[in-house]
Structure formats: structure tokens, C-alpha cells
Design a protein around this motif. Structure first.
Motif, mmCIF file in Angstrom:
data_model
loop_
_atom_site.group_PDB
_atom_site.id
_atom_site.type_symbol
_atom_site.label_atom_id
_atom_site.label_comp_id
_atom_site.label_asym_id
_atom_site.label_seq_id
_atom_site.Cartn_x
_atom_site.Cartn_y
_atom_site.Cartn_z
ATOM 1 N N MET A 57 -1.680 35.427 57.510
ATOM 2 C CA MET A 57 -0.934 35.261 57.005
ATOM 3 C C MET A 57 -1.233 35.550 55.473
ATOM 4 O O MET A 57 -2.153 35.832 54.962
ATOM 5 C CB MET A 57 -0.966 33.385 56.458
ATOM 6 C CG MET A 57 0.135 32.856 55.913
ATOM 7 S SD MET A 57 -0.363 32.741 54.127
ATOM 8 C CE MET A 57 -1.423 31.535 54.006
ATOM 9 N N HIS A 58 -0.002 36.168 54.907
ATOM 10 C CA HIS A 58 -0.070 36.994 53.445
ATOM 11 C C HIS A 58 0.926 36.040 52.838
ATOM 12 O O HIS A 58 1.836 35.433 52.961
ATOM 13 C CB HIS A 58 0.601 38.358 53.800
ATOM 14 C CG HIS A 58 -0.044 39.233 54.649
ATOM 15 N ND1 HIS A 58 -0.605 40.287 54.018
ATOM 16 C CD2 HIS A 58 -0.287 39.250 56.001
ATOM 17 C CE1 HIS A 58 -1.172 40.939 55.159
ATOM 18 N NE2 HIS A 58 -0.967 40.447 56.270
ATOM 19 N N THR A 59 0.628 35.989 51.357
ATOM 20 C CA THR A 59 1.423 35.066 50.293
ATOM 21 C C THR A 59 1.131 35.726 48.934
ATOM 22 O O THR A 59 0.085 36.317 48.728
ATOM 23 C CB THR A 59 0.590 33.866 50.432
ATOM 24 O OG1 THR A 59 1.482 32.624 49.686
ATOM 25 C CG2 THR A 59 -0.766 33.477 49.906
ATOM 26 N N ALA A 60 2.265 35.495 48.247
ATOM 27 C CA ALA A 60 2.242 35.728 46.954
ATOM 28 C C ALA A 60 2.056 34.489 45.921
ATOM 29 O O ALA A 60 2.097 34.515 44.941
ATOM 30 C CB ALA A 60 3.627 36.312 46.527
ATOM 31 N N ARG A 61 1.592 33.471 46.530
ATOM 32 C CA ARG A 61 1.294 32.241 45.766
ATOM 33 C C ARG A 61 0.324 32.247 44.553
ATOM 34 O O ARG A 61 0.668 31.824 43.521
ATOM 35 C CB ARG A 61 0.694 30.822 46.530
ATOM 36 C CG ARG A 61 2.187 30.668 47.729
ATOM 37 C CD ARG A 61 1.645 29.268 48.592
ATOM 38 N NE ARG A 61 2.514 29.283 49.442
ATOM 39 C CZ ARG A 61 3.586 28.360 49.374
ATOM 40 N NH1 ARG A 61 3.903 28.057 48.158
ATOM 41 N NH2 ARG A 61 4.608 28.185 50.414
ATOM 42 N N ASP A 62 -0.772 33.137 44.826
ATOM 43 C CA ASP A 62 -1.711 33.254 43.645
ATOM 44 C C ASP A 62 -1.140 33.792 42.778
ATOM 45 O O ASP A 62 -1.470 33.892 41.310
ATOM 46 C CB ASP A 62 -2.898 33.656 44.376
ATOM 47 C CG ASP A 62 -3.885 32.997 45.479
ATOM 48 O OD1 ASP A 62 -3.421 31.782 45.397
ATOM 49 O OD2 ASP A 62 -4.555 33.591 45.964
ATOM 50 N N GLN A 63 -0.174 35.032 42.842
ATOM 51 C CA GLN A 63 0.130 36.097 42.013
ATOM 52 C C GLN A 63 1.067 35.120 41.133
ATOM 53 O O GLN A 63 1.316 35.269 39.881
ATOM 54 C CB GLN A 63 1.017 37.032 42.777
ATOM 55 C CG GLN A 63 1.662 37.940 41.901
ATOM 56 C CD GLN A 63 2.230 38.973 42.897
ATOM 57 O OE1 GLN A 63 3.158 38.677 43.782
ATOM 58 N NE2 GLN A 63 1.998 40.196 42.293
ATOM 59 N N THR A 64 1.808 34.367 41.688
ATOM 60 C CA THR A 64 2.880 33.274 41.076
ATOM 61 C C THR A 64 2.373 32.421 39.897
ATOM 62 O O THR A 64 2.713 32.298 39.016
ATOM 63 C CB THR A 64 3.655 32.842 42.164
ATOM 64 O OG1 THR A 64 4.341 33.555 42.847
ATOM 65 C CG2 THR A 64 4.778 31.624 41.288
ATOM 66 N N ARG A 76 10.997 35.171 41.828
ATOM 67 C CA ARG A 76 11.247 34.171 42.569
ATOM 68 C C ARG A 76 10.264 33.214 43.325
ATOM 69 O O ARG A 76 9.087 33.772 42.973
ATOM 70 C CB ARG A 76 11.918 34.749 44.050
ATOM 71 C CG ARG A 76 10.845 35.742 44.888
ATOM 72 C CD ARG A 76 11.622 36.285 46.134
ATOM 73 N NE ARG A 76 10.392 36.737 46.822
ATOM 74 C CZ ARG A 76 10.360 37.597 47.589
ATOM 75 N NH1 ARG A 76 11.708 37.700 48.108
ATOM 76 N NH2 ARG A 76 9.731 38.014 48.572
ATOM 77 N N GLU A 77 10.522 32.383 44.003
ATOM 78 C CA GLU A 77 9.403 31.549 44.479
ATOM 79 C C GLU A 77 8.653 32.196 45.533
ATOM 80 O O GLU A 77 9.184 33.097 46.144
ATOM 81 C CB GLU A 77 9.938 30.245 45.061
ATOM 82 C CG GLU A 77 10.381 29.134 43.960
ATOM 83 C CD GLU A 77 9.382 28.923 42.779
ATOM 84 O OE1 GLU A 77 8.350 28.327 43.374
ATOM 85 O OE2 GLU A 77 9.757 29.123 41.719
#
Length: 154
Positions: A57-64, A76-77
Motif C-alpha cells: 500500500m502506498h499513500t500520500a497521507r503523511d505528506q498531506t 486534494r485529499e
């Protein structure tokens, strides 16, 4: 800056990436690139076989979260996507590792401890092999082109 591949959290990650330096400082600013095809080749055949079919799984949550904490702009979310750990290039047929500590969070189906152990091994493997790296000493108007995204799907 942390070691990463750009935007691996996208549903369809980047294909060929072009970087162009308009102006560079007098010192510092080098960028090191890792040949993830070579990193895959340097794994033992048994280890390559074990990675077959695994996804992460890859995510941009930490970046956001960082952007919001620093009053930065959030386009964007964030989204979470699942990609193969080993991808096959659609043109050459070569296999490459597709994980990075900036955006890859979990091996699907593994306990967190197992996932962390495997991902750390792969990150260390990719960043410790100097024969798999290319250091770019930027100059004004330097251009770097690299192909990371046309390995999808596996």
C-alpha cells in the motif's frame, strides 16, 4: 529530503519523468538515483521468487498532514493505492522493485512487524549498493530523464 519515488501513491504512477534545473546553488544539491531494476537483479533467485505476487500500500497521507501542519497547500485529499512490489516494464520486460520509504506503508497481508522488516530490508538494499546508484551534480539547465512508471502493471 527523504529518499523516494515521486507520486507512487497515484492509481497510475508516473511514467517517464523529466527534471530540469533552472538555477542551482554553488554547493550541494546533488541527487542520487537508484537503478531499481539492478536492485531486483541483485536479489537471490529465491528471494525474487518470494517477492512474486506481493503488493504494498502506498499513500500520500503523511505528506498531506505535513502540508497542513506547515500551512502548506493541499491539492486534494490523499489516496491509498496498492501496487506490486515487483513490477515488469511494459516495453523491456525487465523487473524492478517498486517501494520507497516516503510513500510505501504496508505489505498487503503481512503483520506490521513483518511488513516493516521486509520493507526496511528492501530500502537498505536499494540505498546501500553504490553500484546501483547514479549521482547527479546539477548545473544550470541540467536535464535528467528517468523511466520509473512504465513498469505497471506487473
Amino acid at each position: 529530503m527523504a529518499w523516494h519515488s515521486d507520486n507512487t501513491y497515484e492509481v497510475q504512477p508516473l511514467g517517464i519523468t523529466f527534471l530540469y534545473a533552472l538555477e542551482v546553488p554553488d554547493e550541494g544539491g546533488d541527487t542520487v538515483f537508484v537503478d531499481t531494476e539492478m536492485a531486483y537483479k541483485r536479489l537471490s533467485p529465491d528471494f525474487q521468487e518470494r517477492l512474486k505476487g506481493l503488493q504494498a500500500m502506498h499513500t500520500a497521507r503523511d505528506q498531506t498532514v505535513r502540508a497542513r501542519e506547515n500551512d502548506g497547500y493541499v491539492r486534494r485529499e490523499p489516496i491509498d493505492t496498492v501496487h506490486p512490489i515487483v513490477r515488469t516494464h511494459t516495453t523491456t520486460g525487465k523487473k524492478a522493485l517498486f517501494v520507497n520509504p516516503q510513500f510505501t506503508r504496508q505489505v498487503v497481508g503481512f503483520k506490521k512487524e513483518e511488513s516493516d522488516y521486509l520493507l526496511k530490508f528492501l530500502y537498505d538494499h536499494m540505498t546501500s549498493g553504490h553500484g546501483m546508484q547514479c549521482r547527479v551534480k546539477w548545473e544550470n539547465r541540467s536535464v535528467v530523464v528517468f523511466d520509473i512508471g512504465s513498469h505497471y502493471p506487473s
